[in-house]
Design a protein around this motif. Structure first.
Motif, PDB file in Angstrom:
ATOM      1  N   CYS A 147      51.959  50.402  48.074  1.00 26.63           N
ATOM      2  CA  CYS A 147      50.763  49.600  48.374  1.00 26.63           C
ATOM      3  C   CYS A 147      49.496  50.446  48.369  1.00 26.63           C
ATOM      4  O   CYS A 147      48.445  50.005  47.872  1.00 26.63           O
ATOM      5  CB  CYS A 147      50.915  48.901  49.726  1.00 26.63           C
ATOM      6  N   CYS A 148      49.563  51.667  48.900  1.00 24.86           N
ATOM      7  CA  CYS A 148      48.391  52.550  48.893  1.00 24.86           C
ATOM      8  C   CYS A 148      48.000  52.925  47.468  1.00 24.86           C
ATOM      9  O   CYS A 148      46.805  52.957  47.141  1.00 24.86           O
ATOM     10  CB  CYS A 148      48.665  53.810  49.705  1.00 24.86           C
ATOM     11  N   GLY A 149      48.976  53.205  46.612  1.00 25.25           N
ATOM     12  CA  GLY A 149      48.678  53.544  45.222  1.00 25.25           C
ATOM     13  C   GLY A 149      48.030  52.392  44.479  1.00 25.25           C
ATOM     14  O   GLY A 149      47.042  52.568  43.756  1.00 25.25           O
ATOM     15  N   VAL A 150      48.569  51.204  44.665  1.00 26.58           N
ATOM     16  CA  VAL A 150      47.996  50.020  44.016  1.00 26.58           C
ATOM     17  C   VAL A 150      46.605  49.737  44.584  1.00 26.58           C
ATOM     18  O   VAL A 150      45.671  49.417  43.834  1.00 26.58           O
ATOM     19  CB  VAL A 150      48.933  48.798  44.178  1.00 26.58           C
ATOM     20  N   SER A 151      46.444  49.889  45.880  1.00 22.39           N
ATOM     21  CA  SER A 151      45.134  49.666  46.507  1.00 22.39           C
ATOM     22  C   SER A 151      44.103  50.659  45.981  1.00 22.39           C
ATOM     23  O   SER A 151      42.944  50.297  45.753  1.00 22.39           O
ATOM     24  CB  SER A 151      45.231  49.802  48.029  1.00 22.39           C
ATOM     25  N   TYR A 152      44.514  51.905  45.782  1.00 26.73           N
ATOM     26  CA  TYR A 152      43.605  52.905  45.211  1.00 26.73           C
ATOM     27  C   TYR A 152      43.144  52.472  43.820  1.00 26.73           C
ATOM     28  O   TYR A 152      41.939  52.514  43.513  1.00 26.73           O
ATOM     29  CB  TYR A 152      44.275  54.274  45.143  1.00 26.73           C
ATOM     30  N   ALA A 153      44.085  52.068  42.983  1.00 32.80           N
ATOM     31  CA  ALA A 153      43.750  51.676  41.614  1.00 32.80           C
ATOM     32  C   ALA A 153      42.805  50.471  41.606  1.00 32.80           C
ATOM     33  O   ALA A 153      41.806  50.457  40.874  1.00 32.80           O
ATOM     34  CB  ALA A 153      45.018  51.365  40.824  1.00 32.80           C
ATOM     35  N   VAL A 154      43.102  49.483  42.426  1.00 37.48           N
ATOM     36  CA  VAL A 154      42.262  48.281  42.487  1.00 37.48           C
ATOM     37  C   VAL A 154      40.878  48.636  43.030  1.00 37.48           C
ATOM     38  O   VAL A 154      39.851  48.188  42.492  1.00 37.48           O
ATOM     39  CB  VAL A 154      42.938  47.184  43.343  1.00 37.48           C
ATOM     40  N   THR A 155      40.819  49.443  44.058  1.00 36.27           N
ATOM     41  CA  THR A 155      39.541  49.837  44.647  1.00 36.27           C
ATOM     42  C   THR A 155      38.701  50.622  43.653  1.00 36.27           C
ATOM     43  O   THR A 155      37.496  50.368  43.520  1.00 36.27           O
ATOM     44  CB  THR A 155      39.765  50.663  45.925  1.00 36.27           C
ATOM     45  N   LEU A 156      39.313  51.557  42.957  1.00 40.91           N
ATOM     46  CA  LEU A 156      38.571  52.345  41.972  1.00 40.91           C
ATOM     47  C   LEU A 156      38.012  51.447  40.874  1.00 40.91           C
ATOM     48  O   LEU A 156      36.851  51.595  40.464  1.00 40.91           O
ATOM     49  CB  LEU A 156      39.456  53.439  41.370  1.00 40.91           C
ATOM     50  N   TYR A 157      38.807  50.504  40.434  1.00 35.70           N
ATOM     51  CA  TYR A 157      38.328  49.562  39.419  1.00 35.70           C
ATOM     52  C   TYR A 157      37.169  48.722  39.947  1.00 35.70           C
ATOM     53  O   TYR A 157      36.146  48.548  39.278  1.00 35.70           O
ATOM     54  CB  TYR A 157      39.479  48.662  38.953  1.00 35.70           C
ATOM     55  N   ILE A 158      37.317  48.217  41.165  1.00 38.69           N
ATOM     56  CA  ILE A 158      36.283  47.344  41.743  1.00 38.69           C
ATOM     57  C   ILE A 158      34.986  48.101  41.986  1.00 38.69           C
ATOM     58  O   ILE A 158      33.908  47.583  41.694  1.00 38.69           O
ATOM     59  CB  ILE A 158      36.799  46.668  43.029  1.00 38.69           C
ATOM     60  N   VAL A 159      35.044  49.322  42.503  1.00 37.62           N
ATOM     61  CA  VAL A 159      33.794  50.052  42.754  1.00 37.62           C
ATOM     62  C   VAL A 159      33.103  50.417  41.444  1.00 37.62           C
ATOM     63  O   VAL A 159      31.872  50.439  41.387  1.00 37.62           O
ATOM     64  CB  VAL A 159      33.976  51.293  43.659  1.00 37.62           C
ATOM     65  N   HIS A 160      33.872  50.667  40.389  1.00 34.99           N
ATOM     66  CA  HIS A 160      33.247  50.882  39.083  1.00 34.99           C
ATOM     67  C   HIS A 160      32.607  49.590  38.575  1.00 34.99           C
ATOM     68  O   HIS A 160      31.531  49.609  37.995  1.00 34.99           O
ATOM     69  CB  HIS A 160      34.271  51.397  38.061  1.00 34.99           C
ATOM     70  N   LEU A 161      33.281  48.492  38.798  1.00 35.88           N
ATOM     71  CA  LEU A 161      32.765  47.191  38.375  1.00 35.88           C
ATOM     72  C   LEU A 161      31.496  46.829  39.144  1.00 35.88           C
ATOM     73  O   LEU A 161      30.497  46.407  38.549  1.00 35.88           O
ATOM     74  CB  LEU A 161      33.841  46.123  38.584  1.00 35.88           C
ATOM     75  N   ILE A 162      31.521  47.018  40.449  1.00 37.95           N
ATOM     76  CA  ILE A 162      30.353  46.720  41.277  1.00 37.95           C
ATOM     77  C   ILE A 162      29.182  47.620  40.900  1.00 37.95           C
ATOM     78  O   ILE A 162      28.044  47.167  40.765  1.00 37.95           O
ATOM     79  CB  ILE A 162      30.687  46.876  42.784  1.00 37.95           C
ATOM     80  N   ARG A 163      29.454  48.905  40.729  1.00 35.62           N
ATOM     81  CA  ARG A 163      28.394  49.858  40.400  1.00 35.62           C
ATOM     82  C   ARG A 163      27.903  49.660  38.974  1.00 35.62           C
ATOM     83  O   ARG A 163      26.782  49.989  38.648  1.00 35.62           O
ATOM     84  CB  ARG A 163      28.917  51.278  40.595  1.00 35.62           C
ATOM     85  N   GLY A 164      28.762  49.124  38.119  1.00 31.91           N
ATOM     86  CA  GLY A 164      28.368  48.894  36.738  1.00 31.91           C
ATOM     87  C   GLY A 164      28.420  50.137  35.877  1.00 31.91           C
ATOM     88  O   GLY A 164      27.779  50.204  34.843  1.00 31.91           O
ATOM     89  N   CYS A 165      29.179  51.134  36.315  1.00 31.73           N
ATOM     90  CA  CYS A 165      29.253  52.357  35.518  1.00 31.73           C
ATOM     91  C   CYS A 165      30.533  52.378  34.682  1.00 31.73           C
ATOM     92  O   CYS A 165      31.510  51.686  34.989  1.00 31.73           O
ATOM     93  CB  CYS A 165      29.149  53.595  36.386  1.00 31.73           C
ATOM     94  N   LEU A 166      30.481  53.157  33.631  1.00 34.04           N
ATOM     95  CA  LEU A 166      31.611  53.271  32.717  1.00 34.04           C
ATOM     96  C   LEU A 166      32.732  54.074  33.352  1.00 34.04           C
ATOM     97  O   LEU A 166      32.488  54.941  34.194  1.00 34.04           O
ATOM     98  CB  LEU A 166      31.164  53.963  31.428  1.00 34.04           C
ATOM     99  N   PHE A 167      33.948  53.795  32.931  1.00 35.24           N
ATOM    100  CA  PHE A 167      35.086  54.594  33.353  1.00 35.24           C
ATOM    101  C   PHE A 167      35.082  55.884  32.542  1.00 35.24           C
ATOM    102  O   PHE A 167      35.170  55.858  31.320  1.00 35.24           O
ATOM    103  CB  PHE A 167      36.400  53.850  33.103  1.00 35.24           C
ATOM    104  N   THR A 168      34.996  57.002  33.222  1.00 35.20           N
ATOM    105  CA  THR A 168      35.077  58.281  32.528  1.00 35.20           C
ATOM    106  C   THR A 168      36.543  58.651  32.356  1.00 35.20           C
ATOM    107  O   THR A 168      37.442  57.983  32.880  1.00 35.20           O
ATOM    108  CB  THR A 168      34.368  59.387  33.329  1.00 35.20           C
TER     109      THR A 168
END
Length: 183
Positions: free
Chosen positions: A94-115
């Motif tokens: 659950c922590c691993g999946v939560s990390y992945a989802v959170t990282l995706y969401i904060v990139h989406l909210i910030r509007g920055c590209l995935f490096t």
């Protein structure tokens, strides 16, 4: 061997904290934007790289500390060993999946590209989630220690690789500034 994993875990957390602090210190002019900025603060590809690296480093640090604390709490519970093993590995999944989802969401909210750093940490996290899910099935339900000897070293190596990936951008920026100062 357990002490080695504990020391390695705390060392990696300290190194991740150093990366986050370094990014905040070295890019003083972007400090507010790194923490609270939006799409308007992202004007160049370099800005996208900086913000993505910062988001990745901060998210890694937060989830590394959180999962470590949860793991310690679960291991301290006074319940049946088999149930404790099931809860432990399920929590890590659950922590691993939560990390992945959170990282995706904060990139989406910030509007920055995935490096590359963000993508590679997600790939490694996906492998860790699969490894923890496999351990959940094998140790938690089938009571088999088939991959137990490999689990610890693979997890430590994966976490070291994540730190190296996250630390790569700040390290190159540091070396770039040193070269410019010498020239």
């Amino acid at each position: 061997m357990s002490e080695f994993y504990v020391v390695t875990g705390w060392t990696l957390r300290c190194l991740q904290l150093m990366v986050v602090i370094y990014l905040l210190y070295y890019f003083k002019q972007y400090r507010f934007n790194l923490l609270f900025g939006g799409k308007a603060s992202l004007k160049t590809i370099s800005d996208h790289k900086l913000h993505s690296c910062f988001l990745t480093a901060l998210t890694c640090l937060i989830f590394n500390i959180t999962s470590g604390q949860l793991a310690s709490f679960i291991l301290a519970l006074e319940i049946d060993l088999q149930i404790k093993i099931q809860i432990y590995y399920f929590t890590l999944v659950c922590c691993g999946v939560s990390y992945a989802v959170t990282l995706y969401i904060v990139h989406l909210i910030r509007g920055c590209l995935f490096t590359q750093a963000a993508r590679y940490t997600l790939y490694i996290t996906f492998l860790l989630v699969l490894l923890n899910a496999l351990q959940l099935v094998l140790r938690g339900f089938l009571e088999s220690n088939a991959i137990y000897a490999f689990y610890g070293p693979i997890t430590v190596c994966a976490n070291i690789m994540i730190w190296l990936i996250v630390a790569k951008y700040p390290f190159y920026k540091f070396m770039e500034s040193r070269i410019r100062q010498e020239a």
